[in-house]
Design an enzyme around this catalytic site. Structure first.
Site, mmCIF file in Angstrom:
data_model
loop_
_atom_site.group_PDB
_atom_site.id
_atom_site.type_symbol
_atom_site.label_atom_id
_atom_site.label_comp_id
_atom_site.label_asym_id
_atom_site.label_seq_id
_atom_site.Cartn_x
_atom_site.Cartn_y
_atom_site.Cartn_z
ATOM 1 N N ARG A 30 45.774 74.805 38.453
ATOM 2 C CA ARG A 30 45.836 73.477 38.264
ATOM 3 C C ARG A 30 45.309 73.196 36.728
ATOM 4 O O ARG A 30 45.637 72.067 36.235
ATOM 5 C CB ARG A 30 44.857 72.606 39.119
ATOM 6 N N GLY A 104 42.401 63.372 35.897
ATOM 7 C CA GLY A 104 43.122 61.937 35.705
ATOM 8 C C GLY A 104 43.077 61.388 34.227
ATOM 9 O O GLY A 104 42.530 62.087 33.304
ATOM 10 N N GLU A 473 67.648 74.818 38.058
ATOM 11 C CA GLU A 473 66.442 75.179 38.435
ATOM 12 C C GLU A 473 66.201 76.926 38.015
ATOM 13 O O GLU A 473 65.129 77.205 37.649
ATOM 14 C CB GLU A 473 66.378 75.424 40.172
ATOM 15 N N GLU A 480 59.904 78.446 32.182
ATOM 16 C CA GLU A 480 58.366 78.133 32.611
ATOM 17 C C GLU A 480 57.759 79.312 32.355
ATOM 18 O O GLU A 480 56.483 79.192 31.827
ATOM 19 C CB GLU A 480 58.335 77.689 34.038
ATOM 20 N N HIS A 496 82.502 71.258 26.635
ATOM 21 C CA HIS A 496 82.376 70.031 26.033
ATOM 22 C C HIS A 496 81.139 70.167 24.975
ATOM 23 O O HIS A 496 80.330 68.996 24.635
ATOM 24 C CB HIS A 496 82.133 68.746 26.913
ATOM 25 N N LYS A 595 50.181 72.889 38.225
ATOM 26 C CA LYS A 595 50.741 73.149 39.325
ATOM 27 C C LYS A 595 51.160 71.517 39.744
ATOM 28 O O LYS A 595 52.199 71.233 40.068
ATOM 29 C CB LYS A 595 49.954 73.708 40.430
#
Length: 600
Positions: A30, A104, A473, A480, A496, A595
């Site tokens: 996290r 937060g 993805e 990542e 293009h 995450k």
């Protein structure tokens, strides 16, 4: 984003420092810009350090803090203030009586900070969090007891927050939640608090999920939950359906590799009990109450957005008006939405701030809302009218793998529920996907491809139809965890503009399955690349002749386009993993990422 851990131990319980540090290790996905702990008894002890958790562990003596039963900890993903020792949590009031950790963004922190500075308070950090302990300290100075001081401080806050606080000499942890997750664990020898269950699942599987506006007081044998006015609130005790072993590496070098290899079992779990092959139906009782024949809008971010693109494509194949939108742009794009719209939020954690905001906007407009999520009792699951769980099990690696595959299958089931009924052949194809993923895992040449192209200047991924989201993805995974430039394109868009970037040092990964018009057009795009001397890696089922124009081939079993997109994605996950591994990257904890993105 950030990870929070709290613990109050009973007699016979564990040392708080061990529970907190071990919990932070489980939550490091996290955030890993800095970490810190606070032990409030017999006097406040705070240790914190910039960098990964290992930097903190070098500064903390578990032996010196042994026997203490109360503590809080934090692992940070930076928002306000750069990663540094001063900006690391916990933050304290000037007297060192109060320590606070926070996840937060406190939106009115500048006004609160200005008021506190005017009152003579000296700040030590650049963070928004530091206003909280100073507010608590302010009310302690005015005679409030610790719980009252905590409530009064929280009442001043605007924005999103999960907060845990301890006060010197007290064997209590205080917590508050608003738009940021917090869960309480009820053990035989103590009470736990965390941003996510892996922090304490080795100690207990009994949990209570806090909701917005809740304030909790944790003692050694209980967790009392009230609203901000102090009125009792009942939060049911639930049992977590997985154990500590599910959140361990189980012999793999990285969580990401483990989770890639867990995809067959995750996909079987997603499908279990939801396909009735005898009747030829998809059975989703949780969605039986949805009676909808209007437009469907998907809102999502990152990997979940790519799954949403896949789901919208599947529904359009059934003749349903369905489109996917980036949740972060949903409100500003002024997407038409009303009571005839079904808005589907795709979010692995169920706590993604941008997706929650989009769902709330849709709810205010009168739309029906549906959460497609992996997390039971998450904010999205509680707030939406309906919920479809993907059942992927815990995912620790920051780069989503098994949750993306499970989202693909869950959205395929959703499309069958809301669109055309499936044929028996389509149901059989769905049922076979987990075993076919296992075949890919056992036969892949992804490592050899990675070794060939580990030094490439950039990586391009192309596909059409169901394979376009897979191309996006595949590029995202490469970006990542390898930190190398990668882009995904609809195959027809190469001519293009992107062809200007193609060289002999830019491999192009092309997903080509079947031998229909879509495959033939994609092969035409492959030929355009080949003519510019770029190496081509074909991800193919061997049905077409794309291998003639490719330098390398990653094979998948021959299935329909829906299943092929799941299988092709597994190959691209493995390529990204092995490139990152060869480059020595921090695969499970890629720089600057976390995450669950719980701030906008």
């Amino acid at each position: 984003m950030c990870g929070i851990v709290g613990y109050v131990g009973a007699t016979g319980g564990n040392d708080a420092i061990d529970v907190v540090l071990d919990g932070l290790s489980a939550l490091e996905y996290r955030g890993y810009d800095s970490a810190g702990v606070a032990i409030p008894t017999p006097e406040m002890t705070v240790s914190k350090a910039a960098g990964e958790l290992s930097a903190l562990e070098e500064t903390v003596s578990r032996d010196e803090l042994a026997g203490e039963s109360v503590g809080i900890g934090h692992t940070r993903w930076s928002t306000h203030g750069a990663p540094s020792d001063d900006n690391a949590h916990p933050h304290c009031d000037e007297a060192g009586r109060v320590a606070v950790v926070h996840n937060g963004i406190i939106e009115n922190y500048q006004r609160l900070r200005d008021d506190l500075v005017e009152a003579g308070v000296a700040f030590r950090s650049e963070t928004d969090t530091e206003v909280v302990p100073h507010l608590i300290g302010h009310y302690l100075d005015r005679g409030a007891d610790p719980e009252e001081a905590f409530r009064l401080a929280v009442d001043h806050l605007e924005g999103s927050y999960a907060i845990a606080a301890v006060v010197e000499g007290s064997e209590t942890v205080y917590a508050a939640r608003q738009d940021s997750p917090l869960v309480v664990g009820l053990g035989d020898h103590g009470t736990y608090l965390a941003s996510d269950v892996p922090a304490f699942v080795e100690h207990t599987d009994r949990v209570r999920y806090l909701e917005d506006g809740d304030i909790a007081r944790l003692s050694a044998d209980s967790a009392v939950v009230t609203d901000v006015e102090g009125r009792p609130v009942d939060r049911p005790t639930e049992t977590v359906a997985w154990d500590a072993e599910d959140a361990e590496k189980s012999g793999y070098d990285h969580y990401m590799l483990k989770e890639i290899h867990e995809q067959p079992s995750s996909l079987r779990q997603c499908l279990r009990g939801r396909i009735d092959e005898l009747e030829g139906t998809v059975d989703l009782p949780e969605l039986e109450a949805i009676d909808h024949d209007g437009p469907i809008q998907f809102v999502a971010c990152g990997t979940s957005y790519h799954a949403a693109l896949f789901g919208a494509e599947r529904l359009r194949t059934s003749g349903v008006d369905a489109h996917a939108f980036l949740a972060s742009e949903y409100a500003s794009d002024r997407v038409p939405v009303d009571e005839d719209t079904l808005v589907v939020g795709v979010t692995q954690s169920g706590e993604t701030a941008d997706t929650l905001r989009a769902l709330r906007e849709a709810d205010r407009a009168g739309a029906t809302t549906l959460a497609v999520t992996n997390t039971v009792a998450s904010s999205a699951a509680r707030e939406c009218d309906h919920t479809l769980y993907i059942r992927a099990g815990p995912e620790i690696g920051v780069a989503a793998t098994k949750t993306f595959a499970s989202q693909q299958l869950a959205l395929a089931l959703l499309a069958f529920e809301l669109g055309d009924e499936p044929t028996r052949g389509e149901l059989e194809a769905l049922r076979d996907i987990p075993g076919q993923v296992q075949t890919v895992l056992e036969t892949t040449d992804a490592r050899a491809v990675a070794e060939t192209f580990v030094d490439a200047d950039a990586y391009f991924f192309v596909g059409r139809g169901y394979h376009y989201p897979v191309a996006l993805e595949g590029a995202l995974k490469m970006k990542e965890i390898t930190y190398r430039h990668a882009e995904g394109f609809a195959a027809g868009e190469l001519k293009h503009g992107p062809l200007a970037l193609v060289t002999e040092r830019t491999p192009v990964f092309a997903v080509v399955t079947g031998d229909g018009e879509t495959a033939r057009k994609t092969i035409g795009n492959v030929k355009e690349v080949e003519a510019r001397d770029a190496p081509v890696v074909a991800i193919t089922d061997g049905t077409s002749d794309v291998a003639r124009y490719a330098d390398h081939v990653l094979e998948i079993p021959a299935v329909d386009d829906l299943g092929a997109s799941v299988l092709a994605n597994v190959q691209l996950q493995l390529v990204a993993y092995w490139v990152a591994n060869l480059l020595g990257r921090s695969i499970d904890k890629p720089r600057n990422l976390a995450k669950s993105v719980t701030v906008e």
